[in-house]
Design a protein around this motif. Structure first.
Motif, PDB file in Angstrom:
ATOM      1  N   LEU A 143      35.031  48.267  49.900  1.00  0.00           N
ATOM      2  CA  LEU A 143      35.193  46.818  49.943  1.00  0.00           C
ATOM      3  C   LEU A 143      35.352  46.238  48.546  1.00  0.00           C
ATOM      4  O   LEU A 143      36.161  45.335  48.309  1.00  0.00           O
ATOM      5  CB  LEU A 143      33.987  46.168  50.633  1.00  0.00           C
ATOM      6  N   ALA A 144      34.566  46.759  47.600  1.00  0.00           N
ATOM      7  CA  ALA A 144      34.601  46.243  46.228  1.00  0.00           C
ATOM      8  C   ALA A 144      35.825  46.716  45.458  1.00  0.00           C
ATOM      9  O   ALA A 144      36.178  46.123  44.434  1.00  0.00           O
ATOM     10  CB  ALA A 144      33.328  46.660  45.485  1.00  0.00           C
ATOM     11  N   SER A 145      36.483  47.761  45.938  1.00  0.00           N
ATOM     12  CA  SER A 145      37.592  48.350  45.176  1.00  0.00           C
ATOM     13  C   SER A 145      38.841  47.478  45.182  1.00  0.00           C
ATOM     14  O   SER A 145      39.763  47.713  44.407  1.00  0.00           O
ATOM     15  CB  SER A 145      37.940  49.736  45.734  1.00  0.00           C
ATOM     16  N   GLY A 146      38.872  46.456  46.035  1.00  0.00           N
ATOM     17  CA  GLY A 146      40.031  45.573  46.055  1.00  0.00           C
ATOM     18  C   GLY A 146      40.247  44.852  44.741  1.00  0.00           C
ATOM     19  O   GLY A 146      41.371  44.509  44.381  1.00  0.00           O
ATOM     20  N   ALA A 147      39.170  44.598  44.025  1.00  0.00           N
ATOM     21  CA  ALA A 147      39.220  44.025  42.671  1.00  0.00           C
ATOM     22  C   ALA A 147      37.972  44.551  41.985  1.00  0.00           C
ATOM     23  O   ALA A 147      36.886  43.985  42.119  1.00  0.00           O
ATOM     24  CB  ALA A 147      39.240  42.500  42.698  1.00  0.00           C
ATOM     25  N   ALA A 148      38.127  45.654  41.265  1.00  0.00           N
ATOM     26  CA  ALA A 148      36.989  46.442  40.795  1.00  0.00           C
ATOM     27  C   ALA A 148      36.079  45.727  39.812  1.00  0.00           C
ATOM     28  O   ALA A 148      35.009  46.237  39.476  1.00  0.00           O
ATOM     29  CB  ALA A 148      37.484  47.744  40.172  1.00  0.00           C
ATOM     30  N   ASP A 149      36.478  44.547  39.351  1.00  0.00           N
ATOM     31  CA  ASP A 149      35.593  43.799  38.454  1.00  0.00           C
ATOM     32  C   ASP A 149      35.221  42.432  39.013  1.00  0.00           C
ATOM     33  O   ASP A 149      34.541  41.655  38.337  1.00  0.00           O
ATOM     34  CB  ASP A 149      36.258  43.626  37.086  1.00  0.00           C
ATOM     35  N   LYS A 150      35.620  42.137  40.255  1.00  0.00           N
ATOM     36  CA  LYS A 150      35.395  40.798  40.788  1.00  0.00           C
ATOM     37  C   LYS A 150      34.682  40.765  42.135  1.00  0.00           C
ATOM     38  O   LYS A 150      34.002  39.786  42.445  1.00  0.00           O
ATOM     39  CB  LYS A 150      36.737  40.056  40.932  1.00  0.00           C
ATOM     40  N   ILE A 151      34.854  41.779  42.969  1.00  0.00           N
ATOM     41  CA  ILE A 151      34.339  41.721  44.335  1.00  0.00           C
ATOM     42  C   ILE A 151      32.946  42.338  44.416  1.00  0.00           C
ATOM     43  O   ILE A 151      32.767  43.547  44.266  1.00  0.00           O
ATOM     44  CB  ILE A 151      35.280  42.425  45.326  1.00  0.00           C
ATOM     45  N   HIS A 152      31.963  41.488  44.652  1.00  0.00           N
ATOM     46  CA  HIS A 152      30.583  41.910  44.877  1.00  0.00           C
ATOM     47  C   HIS A 152      30.349  42.037  46.380  1.00  0.00           C
ATOM     48  O   HIS A 152      31.047  41.406  47.188  1.00  0.00           O
ATOM     49  CB  HIS A 152      29.607  40.889  44.303  1.00  0.00           C
TER      50      HIS A 152
END
Length: 371
Positions: A143-152
């Motif tokens: 789930l977080a890998s969609g934006a590795a620095d933004k999705i918590h």
């Protein structure tokens, strides 16, 4: 005339199985047994696996507790996006390991709350196990890998699950979900347009109830509502469901519809997702709903997704629509060996926004899933 020994053995074996099934059905009249079987909350690995040691999951996890309005303590996880964790690794590692006494003082919380571009997925898992069970930790990373620095990612163990106190019930679990989402909105101060709520299996019923609650009670809508392997309601599901893919619940009674009806009426926690989804859709001004299901899901048949699509689409029309009318308007896309999609777009009340429904049916993917 005496029975053939083989036939006699078969007869008594079938009689014994019938007797055991009768005992099983009788036990379902107990509310406590019903809930233990439905939620399977005592089946987990937290008895020997310390969920408060984040190094087991590459230190991306910040455990913390939440207190519900009725006094239960919920065990929750905040999962950091991997690139953000890597960037602040030294700071995060130097913090005290384990559950946070005040999560708002942790580096993980500050990274979420102070970034105006952060995104949040609030995940509600299925029955049995804990937040750390099996492939669930892999799901959080995906789930977080969609934006590795933004999705918590936030997730929680419902009351009675894992380290959370109390005993599960439909009303209580919904309150647990509302508590977690309220924390995200009011403590972390993440606006709803940056939040997606996602449920899998049993978690889809929780997610739908939460989306309905916030839409109806607070006029709050989220960036997305995602339901993976959802069911229309528990009584309907029990007509085909088998516990552990082994013990059929009510399907052996299909020749006795009145008897099936008797037992379905005894179910305490009905989790009527179709009704709640319809109410959510009717109150929504800019709904973004995604239904995902695998055609080879034998626990929760994919046809439940069709019922939910119909319920949500129908609720977007003031006068209501038939299945035939909806089929004539929806956009169907054949994906060949992958599956197919159905989409529904309609302008909200008074041109307030677009209500979107997307159904994705995949030919494979449901073999090893549970309720």
């Amino acid at each position: 005339m005496a029975f053939n020994p083989t036939l006699k053995k078969t007869y008594w074996s079938l009689a014994a199985l019938g007797g055991l099934y009768f005992v099983f059905l009788s036990s379902l009249l107990s509310g406590s047994i019903q809930r233990h079987l439905l939620y399977a909350h005592k089946l987990h690995t937290a008895w020997w696996q310390d969920l408060n040691k984040p190094e087991q999951w590459e230190n991306q996890i910040q455990p913390f507790n939440l207190i519900t309005p009725d006094g239960e303590t919920l065990y929750a996880w905040h999962i950091l996006p991997v690139a953000l964790y890597a960037k602040h690794e030294s700071t995060l590692i130097n913090e005290a390991s384990g559950i946070a006494q005040d999560v708002t003082q942790t580096a993980a919380f500050k990274l979420l709350a102070t970034d105006p571009e952060s995104r949040l997925v609030i995940n509600f898992h299925g029955n049995a196990g804990t937040v750390a069970q099996g492939w669930r930790t892999d799901t959080y990373r995906a789930l977080a890998s969609g934006a590795a620095d933004k999705i918590h990612v936030l997730t929680v163990d419902y009351r009675g699950f894992g380290y959370s106190t109390g005993s599960p019930s439909e009303e209580g679990i919904i309150l647990d979900g509302i508590t977690l989402v309220t924390w995200a909105l009011e403590v972390a101060r993440i606006p709803p347009e940056r939040i997606v709520i996602l449920g899998q299996s049993l978690g889809t019923a929780v997610t739908t109830a939460i989306a309905e609650h916030f839409a109806v009670e607070s006029n709050i809508e989220f960036a997305g509502v995602v339901l993976v392997a959802a069911f229309s309601d528990i009584p309907t599901l029990m007509l085909t469901y088998s516990l552990g893919n082994v013990i059929p619940v009510l399907s052996p009674l299909r020749s006795y519809p009145k008897l099936q009806q008797f037992f379905t009426k005894q179910i305490l926690d009905t989790w009527n997702t179709a009704t709640r989804l319809s109410n959510f859709a009717s109150h929504s001004k800019s709904m973004n709903l995604v239904l995902i299901h695998a055609k080879n899901d034998f626990d929760i048949p994919w046809k439940h997704s069709d019922k939910l699509f119909l319920a949500a689409a129908n609720a977007t029309s003031e006068d209501g629509m038939t299945q035939k009318q909806i089929d004539g308007v929806k956009e169907h896309t054949d994906l060949g060996s992958v599956g197919w999609t159905n989409t529904w777009n309609v302008v909200g009340p008074h041109g307030s926004g677009t209500r979107r429904i997307r159904q994705e049916i995949l030919l494979n993917g449901g073999k090893f899933r549970r309720l």
